[in-house]
Enzyme design. Structure first.
Site, mmCIF file in Angstrom:
data_model
loop_
_atom_site.group_PDB
_atom_site.id
_atom_site.type_symbol
_atom_site.label_atom_id
_atom_site.label_comp_id
_atom_site.label_asym_id
_atom_site.label_seq_id
_atom_site.Cartn_x
_atom_site.Cartn_y
_atom_site.Cartn_z
ATOM 1 N N CYS A 1 0.248 -0.939 0.075
ATOM 2 C CA CYS A 1 -0.048 0.093 0.471
ATOM 3 C C CYS A 1 1.140 1.522 -0.097
ATOM 4 O O CYS A 1 0.478 2.339 0.344
ATOM 5 C CB CYS A 1 -0.906 -0.660 1.393
ATOM 6 S SG CYS A 1 -2.405 -1.778 0.931
ATOM 7 N N HIS B 1 -1.710 8.384 6.681
ATOM 8 C CA HIS B 1 -1.629 7.131 6.107
ATOM 9 C C HIS B 1 -4.024 6.537 6.665
ATOM 10 O O HIS B 1 -4.178 6.237 5.369
ATOM 11 C CB HIS B 1 -1.322 6.101 6.160
ATOM 12 C CG HIS B 1 -1.091 4.604 5.403
ATOM 13 N ND1 HIS B 1 -1.307 4.447 3.305
ATOM 14 C CD2 HIS B 1 -1.682 3.411 5.682
ATOM 15 C CE1 HIS B 1 -1.209 3.257 3.762
ATOM 16 N NE2 HIS B 1 -1.418 2.304 4.507
ATOM 17 N N GLU C 1 0.142 5.278 13.789
ATOM 18 C CA GLU C 1 0.872 6.465 12.697
ATOM 19 C C GLU C 1 1.208 7.818 13.770
ATOM 20 O O GLU C 1 1.331 8.942 13.556
ATOM 21 C CB GLU C 1 -0.077 6.721 11.498
ATOM 22 C CG GLU C 1 0.554 8.202 10.820
ATOM 23 C CD GLU C 1 -0.831 8.295 9.928
ATOM 24 O OE1 GLU C 1 -1.566 7.216 9.121
ATOM 25 O OE2 GLU C 1 0.403 8.414 8.766
ATOM 26 N N LYS D 1 -8.957 8.099 2.919
ATOM 27 C CA LYS D 1 -9.305 6.929 3.212
ATOM 28 C C LYS D 1 -11.076 6.688 3.766
ATOM 29 O O LYS D 1 -11.252 5.903 3.842
ATOM 30 C CB LYS D 1 -8.587 5.716 3.865
ATOM 31 C CG LYS D 1 -6.945 5.496 2.919
ATOM 32 C CD LYS D 1 -6.646 4.879 3.502
ATOM 33 C CE LYS D 1 -5.143 4.542 3.165
ATOM 34 N NZ LYS D 1 -3.904 5.187 3.537
ATOM 35 N N HIS E 1 -9.886 2.466 0.904
ATOM 36 C CA HIS E 1 -7.798 1.843 0.636
ATOM 37 C C HIS E 1 -7.653 1.438 -0.729
ATOM 38 O O HIS E 1 -8.225 0.476 -1.326
ATOM 39 C CB HIS E 1 -7.550 0.930 1.856
ATOM 40 C CG HIS E 1 -5.900 1.048 1.484
ATOM 41 N ND1 HIS E 1 -5.850 1.654 1.252
ATOM 42 C CD2 HIS E 1 -5.484 0.445 2.749
ATOM 43 C CE1 HIS E 1 -4.429 1.408 1.445
ATOM 44 N NE2 HIS E 1 -4.209 0.764 2.543
ATOM 45 N N PHE F 1 1.749 -3.334 3.824
ATOM 46 C CA PHE F 1 2.301 -4.804 4.211
ATOM 47 C C PHE F 1 3.344 -5.278 3.914
ATOM 48 O O PHE F 1 3.955 -4.853 2.721
ATOM 49 C CB PHE F 1 0.779 -5.801 3.999
ATOM 50 C CG PHE F 1 -0.518 -5.570 4.493
ATOM 51 C CD1 PHE F 1 -0.273 -5.138 5.673
ATOM 52 C CD2 PHE F 1 -1.369 -6.942 3.698
ATOM 53 C CE1 PHE F 1 -1.957 -4.843 6.398
ATOM 54 C CE2 PHE F 1 -2.623 -6.381 4.843
ATOM 55 C CZ PHE F 1 -2.639 -5.667 5.479
#
Length: 419
Positions: free
Chosen positions: A169, A309, A320, A341, A346, A407
């Protein structure tokens, strides 16, 4: 502050997202807090544990000529649409040589997190049900992850290089970082960079759901994606992409191009911790932010906005926030942050590109879109979250960050500076 590296600027933007078929409509929807998340209507949805998603607002196969659309995986269709809009927005027409550019000085970096998965699976179905002669002769060119980059390079006659970062991502942001390096190192004058993804399909939905990554709320789809909120329980799968035209400032200024913003710097790191969980202290994210600031010759005090993110997963949002608090200290509560998002879901390999585009537009227009669905901020989140309505940014020199993580522990942070 001195500038020791060649400046790289953004001169063209292209996007197709769950909230709009181009840059203008997507940006208007983000400012309005309009969600693109909805209940999926395909026949296969009924058997799945999650039945919502954020499909593209405009079907790419209805934008492209039918013959062209049939030869491209859906992700490549998104990439071509974005490239055409960005190229025209930058003031170019036709292929590179027709636009007065040296094709060997024009590059493409277009990321994908998963590649042409739907092409792969549909052709496997043909093989299983009808035999090998029914497999498409175009299956490999359509499903390979570098297909979007390759098709954009063919479209634009970009011969300086066509590259495809694959870092889950964070891929879309990594593409822009790679393009920055191509121009700074003198390998290209102009690079079209970003990412696209199209994997709203029962296999990835089932897989993400079974690993507890997706929200399983079954109420109003528009309120399901809830970054930073106490009730968040996972992300919503979306599709689409964005590409932007990057140029050396010298090249852009010589041709009198409009400049949206400067790509000031990029920072990358790896958590080296877990294949699907963020490192809880935020150490990898902190490292990436500090590298981006150093690369951009910026101090934390220069940063006036962060596009987070913020996937809406319980642990990811906290990691984060911890990282941003470590870098910015007490100032963190006066830096407006947003999380697109909450409205577009996403987009995996397209996420970092779309959210970078939103960051550039925030600097350009001086407005930060709101984060939707933050009704009750998690007690462990210590950030100035823009909610309900857009927030005006300060005038004058200003930098903004876009955070992208993936990931595998990939962390990519891009720093943009107001032009």
């Amino acid at each position: 502050m001195s500038r020791s590296q060649a400046r790289v600027v953004v001169t063209g933007l292209g996007a197709t997202t769950p909230v709009g078929g181009d840059v203008a409509s997507s940006w208007d929807s983000l400012l309005a807090g309009r969600s693109g998340v909805r209940k999926l209507t395909q026949e296969w949805v009924a058997e799945l544990p999650v039945q919502i998603g954020a499909p593209a607002a405009v079907d790419p196969s209805e934008v492209l000529p039918r013959v062209e659309a049939r030869r491209l995986d859906r992700a490549a269709q998104f990439a071509i649409i974005c490239a055409r809009e960005a190229w025209a927005d930058a003031g170019f027409s036709g292929r590179s040589s027709e636009a007065g550019l040296d094709p060997e000085r024009v590059g493409v970096v277009c990321a994908s997190g998963i590649g042409g998965l739907t092409t792969l699976l549909s052709n496997y179905d043909q093989l299983r049900d009808s035999g090998p002669r029914r497999v498409s002769p175009l299956a490999i060119p359509m499903l390979m992850p570098n297909s979007p980059a390759a098709n954009v390079s063919i479209e634009l006659q970009a011969q300086a290089g066509a590259h495809t970062p694959v870092s889950a991502c964070s891929s879309g942001a990594e593409a822009i970082a790679y393009a920055l390096d191509m121009i700074r190192s003198g390998r290209a004058d102009v690079v079209v960079a970003g990412g696209a993804e199209a994997v709203i399909h029962p296999l990835p939905i089932a897989a993400f759901a079974n690993m507890m990554a997706l929200s399983k709320r079954d109420d109003d789809p528009t309120v399901v994606s809830r970054p930073f909120d106490k009730q968040r329980d996972g992300f919503v799968l979306g599709e689409g992409g964005a590409l932007m035209v990057l140029e050396s400032a010298e090249h852009a200024e010589a041709r009198g191009a409009r400049i949206y913003a400067e790509v000031a710097g990029a920072g990358m790191s790896a958590d080296a911790h877990h294949i699907a969980q963020p490192e809880p202290t935020g150490a990898g994210v902190i490292s990436a932010i500090r590298k981006a600031l150093t690369d951009g010759e910026l101090s934390p005090d220069d940063v006036g906005h962060v596009n987070c993110h913020a996937t809406s997963t319980p642990v990811g949002d906290i990691a984060e926030s911890v990282a941003l608090n470590a870098v910015f200290g007490d100032r963190v509560t006066s830096i407006p942050v947003t999380a697109p998002k909450s409205m577009i879901g996403h987009l995996l390999g397209g996420a970092g590109a779309v959210e970078s585009l939103a960051t550039v537009l925030s600097l350009h227009h001086g407005l930060v879109p709101p984060t939707a669905n933050v009704d009750d901020v998690d007690d462990d989140i210590n950030l100035d979250i823009v909610r309900t309505t857009p927030r005006k940014l300060d005038d004058g020199p200003l930098a903004a960050l876009n955070d992208s993580f993936g990931f595998g522990g990939h962390n990519v942070v891009l720093a943009f500076r107001r032009a």
